[in-house]
Design a protein around this motif. Structure first.
Motif, PDB file in Angstrom:
ATOM      1  N   ILE A  63       0.853  -1.187   0.000  1.00 41.94           N
ATOM      2  CA  ILE A  63       0.000   0.000   0.000  1.00 41.94           C
ATOM      3  C   ILE A  63       0.891   1.241   0.000  1.00 41.94           C
ATOM      4  O   ILE A  63       1.810   1.368   0.821  1.00 41.94           O
ATOM      5  N   ILE A  64       0.629   2.150  -0.925  1.00 38.99           N
ATOM      6  CA  ILE A  64       1.305   3.446  -0.956  1.00 38.99           C
ATOM      7  C   ILE A  64       0.262   4.528  -0.685  1.00 38.99           C
ATOM      8  O   ILE A  64      -0.735   4.636  -1.397  1.00 38.99           O
ATOM      9  N   ILE A  65       0.495   5.291   0.356  1.00 40.14           N
ATOM     10  CA  ILE A  65      -0.412   6.395   0.697  1.00 40.14           C
ATOM     11  C   ILE A  65       0.010   7.608  -0.112  1.00 40.14           C
ATOM     12  O   ILE A  65       1.132   8.124   0.039  1.00 40.14           O
ATOM     13  N   THR A  66      -0.860   8.067  -0.985  1.00 37.39           N
ATOM     14  CA  THR A  66      -0.482   9.136  -1.916  1.00 37.39           C
ATOM     15  C   THR A  66      -0.989  10.509  -1.508  1.00 37.39           C
ATOM     16  O   THR A  66      -0.663  11.500  -2.165  1.00 37.39           O
ATOM     17  N   GLU A  67      -1.783  10.604  -0.442  1.00 36.99           N
ATOM     18  CA  GLU A  67      -2.275  11.926  -0.038  1.00 36.99           C
ATOM     19  C   GLU A  67      -2.694  11.898   1.428  1.00 36.99           C
ATOM     20  O   GLU A  67      -3.589  11.160   1.816  1.00 36.99           O
ATOM     21  N   TYR A  68      -2.027  12.698   2.246  1.00 43.85           N
ATOM     22  CA  TYR A  68      -2.452  12.910   3.633  1.00 43.85           C
ATOM     23  C   TYR A  68      -1.885  14.243   4.099  1.00 43.85           C
ATOM     24  O   TYR A  68      -0.762  14.608   3.748  1.00 43.85           O
ATOM     25  N   GLY A  69      -2.649  14.991   4.828  1.00 41.25           N
ATOM     26  CA  GLY A  69      -2.194  16.309   5.257  1.00 41.25           C
ATOM     27  C   GLY A  69      -3.305  17.090   5.933  1.00 41.25           C
ATOM     28  O   GLY A  69      -4.450  16.643   6.017  1.00 41.25           O
ATOM     29  N   ALA A  70      -2.972  18.270   6.421  1.00 41.61           N
ATOM     30  CA  ALA A  70      -3.925  19.122   7.128  1.00 41.61           C
ATOM     31  C   ALA A  70      -3.703  20.576   6.748  1.00 41.61           C
ATOM     32  O   ALA A  70      -2.565  21.048   6.704  1.00 41.61           O
ATOM     33  N   ASP A  71      -4.788  21.289   6.470  1.00 39.92           N
ATOM     34  CA  ASP A  71      -4.679  22.715   6.158  1.00 39.92           C
ATOM     35  C   ASP A  71      -4.033  23.462   7.316  1.00 39.92           C
ATOM     36  O   ASP A  71      -4.413  23.264   8.477  1.00 39.92           O
ATOM     37  N   THR A  72      -3.067  24.321   6.997  1.00 37.51           N
ATOM     38  CA  THR A  72      -2.277  24.991   8.027  1.00 37.51           C
ATOM     39  C   THR A  72      -1.948  26.414   7.607  1.00 37.51           C
ATOM     40  O   THR A  72      -1.465  26.637   6.497  1.00 37.51           O
ATOM     41  N   LEU A  73      -2.216  27.341   8.487  1.00 39.42           N
ATOM     42  CA  LEU A  73      -1.894  28.740   8.220  1.00 39.42           C
ATOM     43  C   LEU A  73      -0.497  29.025   8.762  1.00 39.42           C
ATOM     44  O   LEU A  73      -0.256  28.952   9.968  1.00 39.42           O
ATOM     45  N   ALA A  74       0.440  29.306   7.878  1.00 38.21           N
ATOM     46  CA  ALA A  74       1.830  29.549   8.281  1.00 38.21           C
ATOM     47  C   ALA A  74       1.900  30.661   9.323  1.00 38.21           C
ATOM     48  O   ALA A  74       1.304  31.724   9.161  1.00 38.21           O
ATOM     49  N   GLY A  75       2.613  30.395  10.402  1.00 36.47           N
ATOM     50  CA  GLY A  75       2.778  31.390  11.455  1.00 36.47           C
ATOM     51  C   GLY A  75       1.744  31.325  12.548  1.00 36.47           C
ATOM     52  O   GLY A  75       1.882  32.004  13.569  1.00 36.47           O
ATOM     53  N   SER A 125       2.176  -3.267   8.260  1.00 34.08           N
ATOM     54  CA  SER A 125       3.272  -3.812   7.448  1.00 34.08           C
ATOM     55  C   SER A 125       3.109  -3.528   5.968  1.00 34.08           C
ATOM     56  O   SER A 125       4.098  -3.330   5.250  1.00 34.08           O
ATOM     57  N   ALA A 126       1.868  -3.498   5.469  1.00 35.65           N
ATOM     58  CA  ALA A 126       1.648  -3.358   4.037  1.00 35.65           C
ATOM     59  C   ALA A 126       1.957  -1.959   3.514  1.00 35.65           C
ATOM     60  O   ALA A 126       2.129  -1.770   2.307  1.00 35.65           O
ATOM     61  N   VAL A 127       2.029  -0.963   4.389  1.00 35.99           N
ATOM     62  CA  VAL A 127       2.306   0.406   3.950  1.00 35.99           C
ATOM     63  C   VAL A 127       3.799   0.524   3.635  1.00 35.99           C
ATOM     64  O   VAL A 127       4.645   0.472   4.520  1.00 35.99           O
ATOM     65  N   VAL A 128       4.102   0.686   2.354  1.00 34.07           N
ATOM     66  CA  VAL A 128       5.496   0.719   1.916  1.00 34.07           C
ATOM     67  C   VAL A 128       5.909   2.075   1.351  1.00 34.07           C
ATOM     68  O   VAL A 128       7.060   2.264   0.975  1.00 34.07           O
ATOM     69  N   GLY A 129       4.960   3.014   1.264  1.00 31.58           N
ATOM     70  CA  GLY A 129       5.296   4.327   0.724  1.00 31.58           C
ATOM     71  C   GLY A 129       4.335   5.382   1.235  1.00 31.58           C
ATOM     72  O   GLY A 129       3.171   5.100   1.532  1.00 31.58           O
ATOM     73  N   GLU A 130       4.832   6.612   1.350  1.00 33.58           N
ATOM     74  CA  GLU A 130       4.001   7.708   1.842  1.00 33.58           C
ATOM     75  C   GLU A 130       4.328   8.975   1.071  1.00 33.58           C
ATOM     76  O   GLU A 130       5.488   9.320   0.873  1.00 33.58           O
ATOM     77  N   ARG A 152      11.973  12.575   9.770  1.00 32.91           N
ATOM     78  CA  ARG A 152      11.459  11.222   9.516  1.00 32.91           C
ATOM     79  C   ARG A 152      12.109  10.597   8.289  1.00 32.91           C
ATOM     80  O   ARG A 152      12.551   9.450   8.322  1.00 32.91           O
ATOM     81  N   TRP A 153      12.173  11.341   7.217  1.00 31.68           N
ATOM     82  CA  TRP A 153      12.618  10.769   5.946  1.00 31.68           C
ATOM     83  C   TRP A 153      14.131  10.631   5.846  1.00 31.68           C
ATOM     84  O   TRP A 153      14.633  10.040   4.891  1.00 31.68           O
ATOM     85  N   THR A 154      14.862  11.172   6.800  1.00 31.59           N
ATOM     86  CA  THR A 154      16.309  10.940   6.838  1.00 31.59           C
ATOM     87  C   THR A 154      16.689   9.911   7.901  1.00 31.59           C
ATOM     88  O   THR A 154      17.863   9.679   8.148  1.00 31.59           O
ATOM     89  N   SER A 155      15.652   9.313   8.537  1.00 33.22           N
ATOM     90  CA  SER A 155      15.898   8.267   9.529  1.00 33.22           C
ATOM     91  C   SER A 155      15.542   6.911   8.934  1.00 33.22           C
ATOM     92  O   SER A 155      15.045   6.812   7.808  1.00 33.22           O
ATOM     93  N   GLU A 156      15.758   5.867   9.694  1.00 33.34           N
ATOM     94  CA  GLU A 156      15.424   4.517   9.241  1.00 33.34           C
ATOM     95  C   GLU A 156      14.024   4.102   9.671  1.00 33.34           C
ATOM     96  O   GLU A 156      13.577   2.998   9.332  1.00 33.34           O
ATOM     97  N   GLN A 157      13.309   4.967  10.402  1.00 36.89           N
ATOM     98  CA  GLN A 157      12.024   4.578  10.949  1.00 36.89           C
ATOM     99  C   GLN A 157      11.020   4.103   9.894  1.00 36.89           C
ATOM    100  O   GLN A 157      10.336   3.094  10.104  1.00 36.89           O
ATOM    101  N   PRO A 158      10.888   4.772   8.734  1.00 38.47           N
ATOM    102  CA  PRO A 158       9.893   4.299   7.758  1.00 38.47           C
ATOM    103  C   PRO A 158      10.168   2.899   7.226  1.00 38.47           C
ATOM    104  O   PRO A 158       9.280   2.285   6.632  1.00 38.47           O
ATOM    105  N   PHE A 159      11.393   2.405   7.424  1.00 39.75           N
ATOM    106  CA  PHE A 159      11.747   1.094   6.886  1.00 39.75           C
ATOM    107  C   PHE A 159      11.640  -0.015   7.936  1.00 39.75           C
ATOM    108  O   PHE A 159      11.879  -1.182   7.645  1.00 39.75           O
TER     109      PHE A 159
END
Length: 281
Positions: free
Chosen positions: A180-192, A221-226, A267-274
């Motif tokens: 499973i690759i999750i292709t969209e997740y997020g939250a509206d955020t007002l900078a500042g 386990s099935a989630v292999v991409g975000e 997160r993406w520079t660590s080994e956690q997603p793997f």
């Protein structure tokens, strides 16, 4: 009910100021008769004022149910043989009041005053204890704007969303037995926009929202991409849910990072997603 005005025949002693305050998280104050003693483990709170707004504590801000207020007050010697009335301009939305060990009144309706003659319960020169149990729940007997709905564990926030997301992803995992690759997740955020309570639209909420998704990804386990949505804020057509465009970006439209960019970098520079749990048949 008219507001009393001080004059030659009427003296007013205000109870505004600091009161002792306790959140009744386990709803046991009434059964344990907290009004009979000084409130244990209390903190000071300003009255008048909303308790939800006075502490840097998310649990207090989000509390729905009973809270307790208490203070002592000395009856002036000059009030001998005078009629003494205890009055509250408002208690949102329900209140029950004790003077020492005596229940003197209760009232429902958060925007109206109520009062009671307490002359028979006091003596000039003595110090009395006033205790108020306040309940802020919304229901059809308080005011009509809405009702509080809780799940079976009393949650009304991202914790419930986390359980629902994990349940859904595990269902897909068991049904498809495919990556499973999750292709969209997020939250509206007002900078500042910042909040110590992780309020929606704040940068703190966006961070908490993304971290919640990441915890679920790491447990399934099935989630292999975000793939987070979205790289940067962007313009959209005008509508009631878009203020100046889509704000789900990790960067602003002029490519300045929100704090979530650093959450993702870590997160993406660590080994956690793997690191994945093994799939058991």
């Amino acid at each position: 009910m008219l507001r009393p005005v001080e004059n030659r025949a009427r003296e007013i002693k205000t109870l505004d100021g600091l009161w002792s305050f306790v959140v009744d998280t386990q709803n046991k104050g009434l059964s344990e008769q907290w009004w009979r003693e000084p409130l244990a483990d209390s903190r000071s709170i300003a009255v008048p004022g909303s308790f939800n707004e006075q502490f840097a504590d998310a649990d207090i801000r989000q509390h729905v149910g009973n809270v307790w207020y208490q203070r002592t007050v000395t009856i002036p010697n000059g009030w001998d043989k005078r009629r003494v009335v205890l009055r509250f301009d408002a208690v949102t939305h329900y209140g029950k009041v004790w003077v020492n060990d005596h229940e003197v009144m209760e009232h429902q309706g958060g925007y109206t005053p109520f009062e009671q003659d307490i002359s028979s319960l006091i003596k000039p020169g003595e110090t009395i204890r006033i205790t108020v149990c306040v309940n802020n729940e919304l229901n059809w007997q308080t005011i009509p704007p809405g009702m509080i709905v809780e799940d079976d564990q009393g949650k009304r926030d991202l914790a419930k969303a986390e359980r629902a997301l994990e349940k859904e992803l595990r269902a897909w995992q068991e049904k498809l037995h495919r990556p499973i690759i999750i292709t969209e997740y997020g939250a509206d955020t007002l900078a500042g926009l910042h909040s110590i309570y992780h309020e929606m639209w704040s940068e703190e909420f966006q961070n908490q929202f993304l971290e919640m998704y990441h915890r679920v990804f790491d447990r399934v386990s099935a989630v292999v991409g975000e793939h987070v949505w979205n790289f940067a804020d962007f313009a959209t057509s005008q509508n009631i849910i878009r203020v100046g465009g889509n704000k789900k970006g990790i960067f602003t439209r002029d490519r300045k990072p929100k704090s979530s960019a650093f959450v993702l970098r870590e997160r993406w520079t660590s080994e956690q997603p793997f690191k994945k749990p093994r799939i058991t048949e």
